[in-house]
Design a protein around this motif. Structure first.
Motif, mmCIF file in Angstrom:
data_model
loop_
_atom_site.group_PDB
_atom_site.id
_atom_site.type_symbol
_atom_site.label_atom_id
_atom_site.label_comp_id
_atom_site.label_asym_id
_atom_site.label_seq_id
_atom_site.Cartn_x
_atom_site.Cartn_y
_atom_site.Cartn_z
ATOM 1 N N CYS A 37 40.954 53.372 27.327
ATOM 2 C CA CYS A 37 42.408 53.395 27.537
ATOM 3 C C CYS A 37 42.758 53.178 29.008
ATOM 4 N N PHE A 38 41.750 53.292 29.893
ATOM 5 C CA PHE A 38 41.951 53.023 31.328
ATOM 6 C C PHE A 38 41.304 51.696 31.741
ATOM 7 N N GLY A 39 40.897 50.894 30.763
ATOM 8 C CA GLY A 39 40.368 49.561 31.045
ATOM 9 C C GLY A 39 38.885 49.483 31.298
ATOM 10 N N ILE A 40 38.119 50.552 31.020
ATOM 11 C CA ILE A 40 36.672 50.561 31.247
ATOM 12 C C ILE A 40 35.973 50.529 29.882
ATOM 13 N N PRO A 41 35.217 49.471 29.579
ATOM 14 C CA PRO A 41 34.670 49.320 28.226
ATOM 15 C C PRO A 41 33.505 50.259 27.947
ATOM 16 N N GLY A 42 33.352 50.642 26.684
ATOM 17 C CA GLY A 42 32.205 51.404 26.230
ATOM 18 C C GLY A 42 31.109 50.479 25.741
ATOM 19 N N ARG A 43 29.943 51.050 25.458
ATOM 20 C CA ARG A 43 28.791 50.247 25.042
ATOM 21 C C ARG A 43 29.047 49.517 23.730
ATOM 22 N N GLU A 44 29.679 50.200 22.773
ATOM 23 C CA GLU A 44 29.894 49.586 21.469
ATOM 24 C C GLU A 44 30.756 48.335 21.579
ATOM 25 N N LEU A 45 31.809 48.398 22.378
ATOM 26 C CA LEU A 45 32.670 47.237 22.562
ATOM 27 C C LEU A 45 31.918 46.107 23.249
ATOM 28 N N GLU A 46 31.162 46.439 24.284
ATOM 29 C CA GLU A 46 30.399 45.411 24.990
ATOM 30 C C GLU A 46 29.380 44.754 24.066
ATOM 31 N N LEU A 47 28.661 45.551 23.301
ATOM 32 C CA LEU A 47 27.644 45.005 22.401
ATOM 33 C C LEU A 47 28.281 44.099 21.354
ATOM 34 N N GLU A 48 29.366 44.547 20.774
ATOM 35 C CA GLU A 48 30.051 43.765 19.741
ATOM 36 C C GLU A 48 30.473 42.402 20.269
ATOM 37 N N GLN A 49 31.085 42.379 21.443
ATOM 38 C CA GLN A 49 31.568 41.123 22.001
ATOM 39 C C GLN A 49 30.427 40.253 22.520
ATOM 40 N N TYR A 50 29.369 40.876 23.031
ATOM 41 C CA TYR A 50 28.221 40.085 23.482
ATOM 42 C C TYR A 50 27.563 39.373 22.310
ATOM 43 N N MET A 51 27.354 40.084 21.208
ATOM 44 C CA MET A 51 26.708 39.482 20.050
ATOM 45 C C MET A 51 27.541 38.341 19.481
ATOM 46 N N ALA A 52 28.847 38.529 19.437
ATOM 47 C CA ALA A 52 29.727 37.479 18.923
ATOM 48 C C ALA A 52 29.688 36.242 19.821
ATOM 49 N N SER A 91 49.764 55.481 40.020
ATOM 50 C CA SER A 91 49.580 55.946 38.655
ATOM 51 C C SER A 91 49.426 57.460 38.619
ATOM 52 N N ASP A 92 49.630 58.004 37.434
ATOM 53 C CA ASP A 92 49.377 59.429 37.237
ATOM 54 C C ASP A 92 47.883 59.698 37.348
ATOM 55 N N GLU A 93 47.540 60.943 37.317
ATOM 56 C CA GLU A 93 46.140 61.341 37.471
ATOM 57 C C GLU A 93 45.286 60.765 36.347
ATOM 58 N N VAL A 94 44.106 60.309 36.707
ATOM 59 C CA VAL A 94 43.148 59.767 35.742
ATOM 60 C C VAL A 94 41.833 60.528 35.893
ATOM 61 N N PRO A 95 40.931 60.446 34.912
ATOM 62 C CA PRO A 95 39.645 61.151 35.018
ATOM 63 C C PRO A 95 38.860 60.703 36.244
ATOM 64 N N ASP A 96 38.127 61.629 36.825
ATOM 65 C CA ASP A 96 37.251 61.283 37.944
ATOM 66 C C ASP A 96 36.265 60.202 37.495
ATOM 67 N N GLY A 97 36.083 59.233 38.329
ATOM 68 C CA GLY A 97 35.159 58.153 38.014
ATOM 69 C C GLY A 97 35.838 56.872 37.592
ATOM 70 N N VAL A 98 37.060 56.932 37.071
ATOM 71 C CA VAL A 98 37.762 55.716 36.650
ATOM 72 C C VAL A 98 38.068 54.812 37.844
ATOM 73 N N PRO A 99 38.608 55.336 38.958
ATOM 74 C CA PRO A 99 38.853 54.448 40.112
ATOM 75 C C PRO A 99 37.577 53.778 40.618
ATOM 76 N N ASP A 100 36.483 54.531 40.672
ATOM 77 C CA ASP A 100 35.225 53.935 41.140
ATOM 78 C C ASP A 100 34.711 52.882 40.162
ATOM 79 N N ALA A 101 34.969 53.088 38.871
ATOM 80 C CA ALA A 101 34.576 52.068 37.888
ATOM 81 C C ALA A 101 35.350 50.780 38.122
ATOM 82 N N TRP A 102 36.621 50.890 38.492
ATOM 83 C CA TRP A 102 37.395 49.696 38.799
ATOM 84 C C TRP A 102 36.919 49.043 40.096
ATOM 85 N N ARG A 103 36.470 49.861 41.051
ATOM 86 C CA ARG A 103 35.897 49.268 42.270
ATOM 87 C C ARG A 103 34.606 48.517 41.948
#
Length: 387
Positions: A337-352, A147-159
């Motif tokens: 956009c790189f597949g790592i969820p934010g808090r708002e998305l997690e909270l919304e789906q957890y509550m549902a 893949s093209d370059e991604v922000p630092d930390g994204v690969p480790d988040a996938w690990r």
């Protein structure tokens, strides 16, 4: 409740009070759930729970008092005591069993460390167990386009995602043993094994994707802590209750949340490889959540009232949302956009997902408890006529 032709008035039997106690408990559970969804105030929710359950306990105590008074009346009249003793013992046993199992369910739920972005996990005394990471391509051999370059930390988040998927492999292995221990049917055991194979593929995909993003080949290290995972109790009824609760929290809720989050992220991903991995995870985790509900229902059918009350206690005290420990860009949703969820998305789906789970548990157990109460009331009525 029945009408005495001799006295011409309504008489309340012990099981009528216990039935009212269960109704109050169910109403308290429903109101507590609505407060959780709309208020999210721990003080209000705890106040509702304490007040409602106190009234429920008081009504059950009234039923036991009536049974005890009838026993005393038989003693005074020197009548046979078998039916009176049976009523008191049965009422006391039912009350203690219901309260005890509700407390057990609430404690198991309260001590469950729920991270809404993860599926089934291994735990030891409430602590989530994850394997460390080391260099090596043992778990990252899947072919992934660079893949093209991604922000630092994204690969480790996938690990980190890979670590949780790796732990889920061990969790499903444990689930297979637990299902065998309680005598589950072959269909549930087979589903658990197939789900574990899915988690192996998820682990490989996460580590391979991370390697394609930064070029570092890393994999999970040895995982001796997996042996520390708590085993089921020896008593089958308690084992069924615990299996039902862990399947509710780890399977139905956590896997359900994981499926919802992955499905949302797959549509936001800007890289085809990331979107493909997320789509696969969403499909698999959704199926795993459905299998978890199958286990919950089977445990309820096998265990009856004790499992029903344990599930009610657990559904009332389900853990609150706990955000994943991620860096600030991820927390605010900048990496979605790189597949790592934010808090708002997690909270919304957890509550549902949590709301659906509470409603479904209420529907499942209300029929079980109602059937039990009706059977007890019929038995009480027959005993009264026989006396």
């Amino acid at each position: 409740m029945n009408l005495s032709p001799r006295e011409g008035r309504v008489r309340w039997g012990p099981w009528t009070w216990i039935e009212l106690s269960s109704v109050v408990f169910l109403i308290t559970t429903a109101v507590h759930h609505l407060a959780y969804r709309n208020l999210q105030s721990a003080k209000v929710m705890n106040g509702i729970a304490v007040s409602g359950f106190a009234v429920s306990a008081l009504l059950a105590a009234c039923g036991l008092s009536i049974a005890a008074s009838r026993l005393i009346a038989r003693l005074v009249r020197r009548e046979p005591l078998v039916l009176g003793v049976r009523a008191v013992v049965a009422g006391l046993s039912f009350a203690l069993l219901s309260v005890g199992m509700m407390v057990l369910g609430a404690l198991l739920a309260a001590f469950s460390a729920v991270d809404s972005s993860r599926g089934r996990q291994l735990r030891h005394r409430g602590r989530t167990l994850l394997a460390p990471i080391r260099s090596g391509a043992a778990w990252s051999e899947l072919a992934m386009p660079n893949s093209d370059e991604v922000p630092d930390g994204v690969p480790d988040a996938w690990r980190e995602n890979g670590r949780t998927e790796h732990a889920s492999v061990a969790s499903f292995a444990r689930l297979t043993l637990e299902l065998l221990a309680v005598g589950a049917p072959a269909s549930l055991v087979a589903a658990a094994n197939l789900d574990g194979l899915d988690e192996i593929r998820h682990t490989e995909a996460c580590f391979a994707l991370a390697e394609s993003l930064d070029g570092r080949a890393q994999s999970p290290a040895p995982f001796p802590e997996a042996e520390k995972a708590s085993a089921l109790p020896r008593a089958r009824r308690y084992a069924l209750a615990r299996l039902a609760i862990t399947s509710l929290i780890d399977g139905a809720i956590q896997e359900g949340v994981s499926a919802r989050v992955a499905a949302k992220l797959s549509r936001r991903a800007v890289r085809p490889a990331i979107a493909a991995v997320l789509e696969q995870i969403a499909r698999d985790e959704g199926r795993h959540a459905a299998h978890a509900w199958d286990i919950v229902e089977w445990c309820l059918n096998e265990g009856g009232a004790p499992v029903a009350f344990a599930l009610l206690g657990a559904s009332t005290y389900l853990p609150a949302y706990r955000p994943s420990a991620r860096r600030e860009p991820a927390r605010v949703g900048a990496w979605e956009c790189f597949g790592i969820p934010g808090r708002e998305l997690e909270l919304e789906q957890y509550m549902a997902t949590r709301g659906h789970a509470v409603e479904r548990v209420g529907a499942l157990v209300s029929g079980s408890i109602t059937s039990l109460i009706q059977g007890r009331a019929l038995s009480d009525s027959r005993s009264a006529r026989a006396s």
